[in-house]
Write a protein that holds these residues in place. Structure first.
Motif, mmCIF file in Angstrom:
data_model
loop_
_atom_site.group_PDB
_atom_site.id
_atom_site.type_symbol
_atom_site.label_atom_id
_atom_site.label_comp_id
_atom_site.label_asym_id
_atom_site.label_seq_id
_atom_site.Cartn_x
_atom_site.Cartn_y
_atom_site.Cartn_z
ATOM 1 N N GLY A 1 0.808 -1.207 0.000
ATOM 2 C CA GLY A 1 0.000 0.000 0.000
ATOM 3 C C GLY A 1 0.844 1.261 0.000
ATOM 4 N N THR A 2 2.130 1.097 0.234
ATOM 5 C CA THR A 2 3.055 2.225 0.088
ATOM 6 C C THR A 2 3.060 2.615 -1.388
ATOM 7 O OG1 THR A 2 4.406 1.264 1.834
ATOM 8 C CG2 THR A 2 5.467 2.930 0.475
ATOM 9 N N THR A 3 3.195 3.899 -1.695
ATOM 10 C CA THR A 3 3.172 4.290 -3.104
ATOM 11 C C THR A 3 4.571 4.177 -3.718
ATOM 12 O OG1 THR A 3 3.638 6.615 -2.673
ATOM 13 C CG2 THR A 3 1.328 5.957 -2.671
ATOM 14 N N LEU A 4 4.568 4.078 -5.047
ATOM 15 C CA LEU A 4 5.842 4.034 -5.766
ATOM 16 C C LEU A 4 6.648 5.293 -5.490
ATOM 17 C CD1 LEU A 4 4.885 2.655 -9.283
ATOM 18 C CD2 LEU A 4 6.548 1.658 -7.725
ATOM 19 N N ARG A 5 5.937 6.425 -5.362
ATOM 20 C CA ARG A 5 6.637 7.683 -5.109
ATOM 21 C C ARG A 5 7.414 7.623 -3.788
ATOM 22 N NH1 ARG A 5 5.806 12.534 -7.335
ATOM 23 N NH2 ARG A 5 3.713 12.067 -8.054
ATOM 24 N N GLU A 6 6.765 7.087 -2.751
ATOM 25 C CA GLU A 6 7.459 6.973 -1.459
ATOM 26 C C GLU A 6 8.682 6.074 -1.576
ATOM 27 O OE1 GLU A 6 4.371 7.043 2.109
ATOM 28 O OE2 GLU A 6 3.633 5.844 0.453
ATOM 29 N N VAL A 7 8.512 4.971 -2.317
ATOM 30 C CA VAL A 7 9.629 4.034 -2.456
ATOM 31 C C VAL A 7 10.775 4.680 -3.235
ATOM 32 C CG1 VAL A 7 10.353 1.888 -3.573
ATOM 33 C CG2 VAL A 7 8.248 1.946 -2.235
ATOM 34 N N ILE A 8 10.436 5.331 -4.342
ATOM 35 C CA ILE A 8 11.491 5.842 -5.219
ATOM 36 C C ILE A 8 12.086 7.150 -4.690
ATOM 37 C CG2 ILE A 8 11.956 6.748 -7.536
ATOM 38 C CD1 ILE A 8 9.801 4.687 -8.484
ATOM 39 N N TYR A 9 11.229 8.060 -4.266
ATOM 40 C CA TYR A 9 11.742 9.379 -3.892
ATOM 41 C C TYR A 9 12.132 9.496 -2.431
ATOM 42 C CZ TYR A 9 10.876 11.094 -8.506
ATOM 43 O OH TYR A 9 10.950 11.277 -9.857
ATOM 44 N N ASP A 10 11.427 8.803 -1.535
ATOM 45 C CA ASP A 10 11.806 8.928 -0.133
ATOM 46 C C ASP A 10 12.869 7.894 0.236
ATOM 47 O OD1 ASP A 10 10.240 11.058 0.357
ATOM 48 O OD2 ASP A 10 8.529 9.931 1.102
ATOM 49 N N ILE A 11 12.490 6.625 0.152
ATOM 50 C CA ILE A 11 13.434 5.584 0.568
ATOM 51 C C ILE A 11 14.577 5.472 -0.432
ATOM 52 C CG2 ILE A 11 13.657 3.142 1.101
ATOM 53 C CD1 ILE A 11 10.583 3.257 1.742
ATOM 54 N N GLY A 12 14.254 5.553 -1.703
ATOM 55 C CA GLY A 12 15.280 5.394 -2.733
ATOM 56 C C GLY A 12 16.096 6.653 -2.974
ATOM 57 N N GLY A 13 15.693 7.757 -2.374
ATOM 58 C CA GLY A 13 16.479 8.981 -2.508
ATOM 59 C C GLY A 13 16.388 9.645 -3.877
ATOM 60 N N GLY A 14 15.426 9.216 -4.697
ATOM 61 C CA GLY A 14 15.238 9.875 -5.989
ATOM 62 C C GLY A 14 16.147 9.352 -7.091
ATOM 63 N N ILE A 15 16.011 9.968 -8.240
ATOM 64 C CA ILE A 15 16.729 9.503 -9.433
ATOM 65 C C ILE A 15 18.163 10.028 -9.418
ATOM 66 C CG2 ILE A 15 16.693 9.425 -11.962
ATOM 67 C CD1 ILE A 15 14.232 8.177 -10.654
ATOM 68 N N ARG A 16 19.075 9.168 -9.826
ATOM 69 C CA ARG A 16 20.488 9.511 -9.816
ATOM 70 C C ARG A 16 20.765 10.719 -10.728
ATOM 71 N NH1 ARG A 16 23.888 4.443 -11.183
ATOM 72 N NH2 ARG A 16 22.622 3.411 -9.626
ATOM 73 N N GLY A 17 21.611 11.578 -10.266
ATOM 74 C CA GLY A 17 22.019 12.723 -11.075
ATOM 75 C C GLY A 17 20.916 13.752 -11.278
ATOM 76 N N GLY A 18 19.861 13.664 -10.453
ATOM 77 C CA GLY A 18 18.773 14.642 -10.551
ATOM 78 C C GLY A 18 17.995 14.550 -11.855
ATOM 79 N N LYS A 19 18.101 13.404 -12.544
ATOM 80 C CA LYS A 19 17.402 13.273 -13.821
ATOM 81 C C LYS A 19 15.917 13.010 -13.604
ATOM 82 C CE LYS A 19 21.216 12.625 -16.628
ATOM 83 N NZ LYS A 19 21.764 12.153 -17.846
ATOM 84 N N LYS A 20 15.230 12.945 -14.737
ATOM 85 C CA LYS A 20 13.779 12.797 -14.673
ATOM 86 C C LYS A 20 13.404 11.313 -14.642
ATOM 87 C CE LYS A 20 9.830 14.588 -17.029
ATOM 88 N NZ LYS A 20 9.453 14.465 -18.424
ATOM 89 N N PHE A 21 12.449 10.989 -13.789
ATOM 90 C CA PHE A 21 11.928 9.624 -13.719
ATOM 91 C C PHE A 21 11.169 9.305 -14.999
ATOM 92 C CE2 PHE A 21 8.126 7.064 -12.946
ATOM 93 C CZ PHE A 21 8.680 5.909 -12.422
ATOM 94 N N LYS A 22 11.404 8.111 -15.527
ATOM 95 C CA LYS A 22 10.674 7.735 -16.721
ATOM 96 C C LYS A 22 9.727 6.572 -16.449
ATOM 97 C CE LYS A 22 11.491 7.195 -21.635
ATOM 98 N NZ LYS A 22 12.589 7.171 -22.619
ATOM 99 N N ALA A 23 10.237 5.510 -15.856
ATOM 100 C CA ALA A 23 9.397 4.351 -15.588
ATOM 101 C C ALA A 23 10.074 3.451 -14.565
ATOM 102 C CB ALA A 23 9.153 3.566 -16.879
ATOM 103 N N VAL A 24 9.303 2.555 -14.005
ATOM 104 C CA VAL A 24 9.889 1.542 -13.141
ATOM 105 C C VAL A 24 9.359 0.179 -13.581
ATOM 106 C CG1 VAL A 24 8.116 1.884 -11.371
ATOM 107 C CG2 VAL A 24 10.253 0.770 -10.758
ATOM 108 N N GLN A 25 10.269 -0.781 -13.654
ATOM 109 C CA GLN A 25 9.874 -2.130 -14.038
ATOM 110 C C GLN A 25 9.737 -2.956 -12.771
ATOM 111 O OE1 GLN A 25 9.628 -3.436 -17.325
ATOM 112 N NE2 GLN A 25 9.434 -5.605 -16.841
#
Lengths: 132, 597
Positions: free
Chosen positions: B371-395
């Motif tokens: 029930g956690t959102t992808l945003r929480e996983v990617i941006y909070d726990i995962g610290g966001g996209i490397r090099g400040g780039k734009k998120f495109k997709a997650v597999q």
């Protein structure tokens, strides 16, 4: 190893090892030993955890620090391997990331001996089953 | 010990570095020096707190107050108020988004912890080669409870009530699976642990076995007690040597204590576990193929039904579960089904372990409530996209899953939502892609994997995936045509419908989901021979920008195939017939004089 043949046996065993491991307040080990755990899953070892562990063993022996050093599994911080968790007597555990030999020396000199923190702490970012 | 009375922890995770954590640290240090407090207060830079949305986070020790969204200019107030006067700085405290109340007390200062570790509870805490450490952390207590206080059906009831679903990917209710195996009559039954972890970039099961092998052993014994099996088999890839060696040590220790073998804990129940090695075939993660492989036959799937619960290993009722599923079992027994069911969403209970990989800052192993959102996983726990780039997709779901785009970032992760979005939970690999990734090339990568791993038994999978891969290859080579897009779509659906097992039924998912969400990228490849991400080498051209070239000869000296010619201090030239598009000239050029088109 003697067999554990009943649940009562198992409970007795649990209490006994908790004392030995310093997980109880009245345990001798918790008062005197520095506990060091090195993350030694495949990922940690590949990033040099074994060298870090050997260094910590040698250096604490060399400096006559009363430390128990053990291996453990993956702490989950793959981006910061090797990872090391250190519990000073009577304190909460602290996890450090990117612990190569240089970092390990800094941790021993600053954190273990002087009780100061050092850069590179990984904050605990999860709840345990007992905290939820 | 320490001379310091206070310690200020400043988050220096990669996500927060973008938001000035270095400046925050130095403004604390400068001000402390100015006020003569440097002997009393230590400032330390930490790694990621895992709540980057509210970053940078500053934690005050020893009182544990957490401040969010701190700016360098806030340092003065924090020192004057918090450290000197002992008052919290109200405006920097975290406000609960639902109630709007300020979090100020020590007890709730852990709000930044988004993860709960159930399956990973002992990983990284105990020595996996010491059974005593497992026992010290409630190890084998659940087994004791089951064997002495509960009937098999009562245990199964608890598992059913907990809502636990299979963590290997499919999400079948675990309790129900156990019940079916238990109810099938049989003189000999088997319990199997599936450690054939094959998704590229996934390592959840390996980590659990390497960090906490006893939890799997304990759960398998409980499973044996519930289903009436006396024998357990762990099917593990031979390419996991450390996991195998720790499992062997754990098995030996459990036997020495009598926790495996005859009359376990004086209950009269007998159970033992053997290890079976797999050669690393992806299809053997499918339970029928896995069973055939254990029997010494080819690792090929067979039609279901009959399900392994009815007729499995050697034709006997066999319960197959994945490592992570087992790792949840002792906790459900110890903490109760209701406790477990209180975590997660309505239909997906508990937590899920994910291996975060790809273009993300904090690559690692995480465990979050469903029930956690992808945003929480990617941006909070995962610290966001490397090099400040734009998120495109997650597999998610590996080669069997699909790509989820930015529009799904706020979708709560559970079995059903991911399926509805065209992907699947899978075993927990999560590969993050940024703007530099070409979706056609990614789909081709996964299809290449499937073609390699198809067992070849049924035609749709064996031939169909090969053809899909060829079409994708054609497109990334710039030789595709617009009709290829329809061919991909049609062929994918045929493979999905007609394949025998889960491998073929899901292998076209990366193609279908990328076609659905990134059709314009496919079209750019076939219509304009253009790869928008600049990844498809055949469609990329490297040229020297004459105005910018200084004739430094750096590209000439680094070109591995001698495709670059030119004299010192004169404009250089790339011979397109020789160029292999490795991009070295682009990387090496200090003057930005190489044009990628």
């Amino acid at each position: 190893m003697s067999k554990i043949t009943s649940v009562a046996d198992l409970k007795k065993k649990k209490e006994q090892v908790q004392l030995n491991l310093g997980l109880r307040e009245n345990s001798d080990a918790a008062d005197t030993h520095v506990q060091i755990r090195v993350g030694m899953a495949t990922c940690g070892i590949a990033s040099g955890a074994r060298e870090t562990m050997n260094f910590l063993v040698e250096e604490t022996r060399h400096q006559a620090i009363d430390a128990v050093i053990t291996q453990t599994g993956c702490m989950g911080f793959c981006y910061a391997e090797p990872t090391v968790e250190i519990t000073l007597p009577g304190k909460e555990p602290v996890v450090f990331g990117h612990v190569d030999k240089t970092k390990a020396r800094e941790i021993i000199d600053r954190f273990i001996i002087k009780g100061e923190l050092a850069d590179g702490i990984i904050p605990v970012n999860f709840k345990t089953i007992d905290e939820y | 010990m320490s001379e310091y009375n206070f310690q200020i922890l400043v988050c220096g995770g990669t996500g927060c570095k973008a938001s000035e954590s270095e400046e925050i640290r130095s403004s604390f240090v400068n001000l402390l020096n100015e006020y003569g407090l440097e002997e009393e207060v230590q400032v330390v830079l930490t790694d990621c707190f895992g709540f980057c949305e509210k970053g940078p986070i500053v934690k005050m020790m020893p009182d544990k107050t957490v401040y969010v969204r701190v700016k360098p200019s806030d340092a003065d107030e924090i020192i004057k108020e918090h450290i000197v006067k002992g008052n919290q700085v109200e405006r920097l405290l975290y406000r609960d988004p639902v109630t709007g109340t300020v979090v100020r007390d020590r007890q709730h200062m852990e709000f930044y912890k988004k993860q709960i570790r159930i399956a990973l509870r002992n990983c990284g805490f105990i020595n996996p080669e010491e059974i005593d450490e497992y026992i010290a952390h409630d190890g084998y207590m659940a087994l004791g409870t089951c064997l002495t206080e509960m009937k098999p059906m009562e245990v199964i009831e608890q598992i059913k009530k907990s809502g636990l679903r299979g963590r290997g990917g499919g999400g079948f209710p675990t309790g129900l699976k156990w019940e079916i195996t238990a109810k099938v009559p049989g003189d000999q039954k088997y319990v199997v642990c599936n450690v054939d972890e094959g998704d590229p970039g996934a390592f959840m099961d390996r980590s659990i076995l390497e960090g906490d092998p006893h939890t799997v052993i304990e759960a398998m014994i409980i499973n044996g007690y519930c289903t009436g099996a006396s024998k357990g088999l762990v099917y593990i890839r031979a390419e996991y040597p450390l996991a195998i060696s720790r499992l062997k040590i754990a098995l030996a220790q459990a036997r020495a204590y009598g926790l495996l073998g005859d009359d376990i804990l004086g209950s009269g129940f007998n159970f033992d576990i053997e290890i079976r090695y797999g050669a690393g075939a992806f299809v053997c993660g499918e339970e029928t193929a896995l069973i055939h492989s254990m029997e010494g036959c080819r690792g090929e799937p067979t039609f279901k039904p009959p399900f392994p619960s009815v007729s499995g290993y050697l034709g006997k009722p066999t319960n197959v579960n994945n490592v992570e599923t087992y790792a949840n079992i002792p906790v459900i027994i110890n903490k109760g089904a209701d406790w477990f069911a209180s975590i997660g969403t309505e239909k997906s209970k508990g937590t899920k372990v994910f291996a975060l990989a790809g273009k993300i800052n904090n690559v690692g192993l995480i465990e979050v409530p469903l029930g956690t959102t992808l945003r929480e996983v990617i941006y909070d726990i995962g610290g966001g996209i490397r090099g400040g780039k734009k998120f495109k997709a997650v597999q998610t779901g590996g080669p069997s899953g699909g790509m989820l785009t930015a529009e799904f970032l706020d979708t709560p992760i559970d079995y059903d939502n991911l399926l509805a979005a065209g992907s699947m939970m899978g075993s927990g690999g999560m590969i993050v892609m940024d703007e530099d990734d070409c979706m056609v090339a990614i789909a081709k990568f996964y299809l290449g994997f499937t073609v390699e791993e198809s067992c070849g038994k049924c035609a749709p999978c064996r031939i169909g995936n090969k053809r899909l891969h060829e079409i994708l290859e054609r497109i990334t080579d710039g030789k595709g045509e617009i009709q290829d897009l329809d061919r991909l779509f049609m062929l994918s659906n045929v493979i999905k419908d007609a394949s025998l097992c889960g491998l073929g039924q899901t292998s076209p998912n990366p193609v279908l989901s990328s076609l659905k969400y990134f059709r314009q990228e496919y079209e750019a490849h076939v219509k304009a021979s253009h790869c928008p991400a600049g990844q498809c080498k055949a469609l990329v051209r490297y040229e020297v920008i004459e105005d910018k070239c200084t004739g430094c000869t750096l590209c000439f000296r680094n070109c591995p195939v001698g495709a670059i010619t030119g004299e010192k201090r004169e404009v250089h030239f790339i011979d397109q017939s020789l160029c292999i598009k490795c991009g070295v000239c682009f990387e090496k050029c200090k003057f930005g004089a190489i044009l990628v088109s």
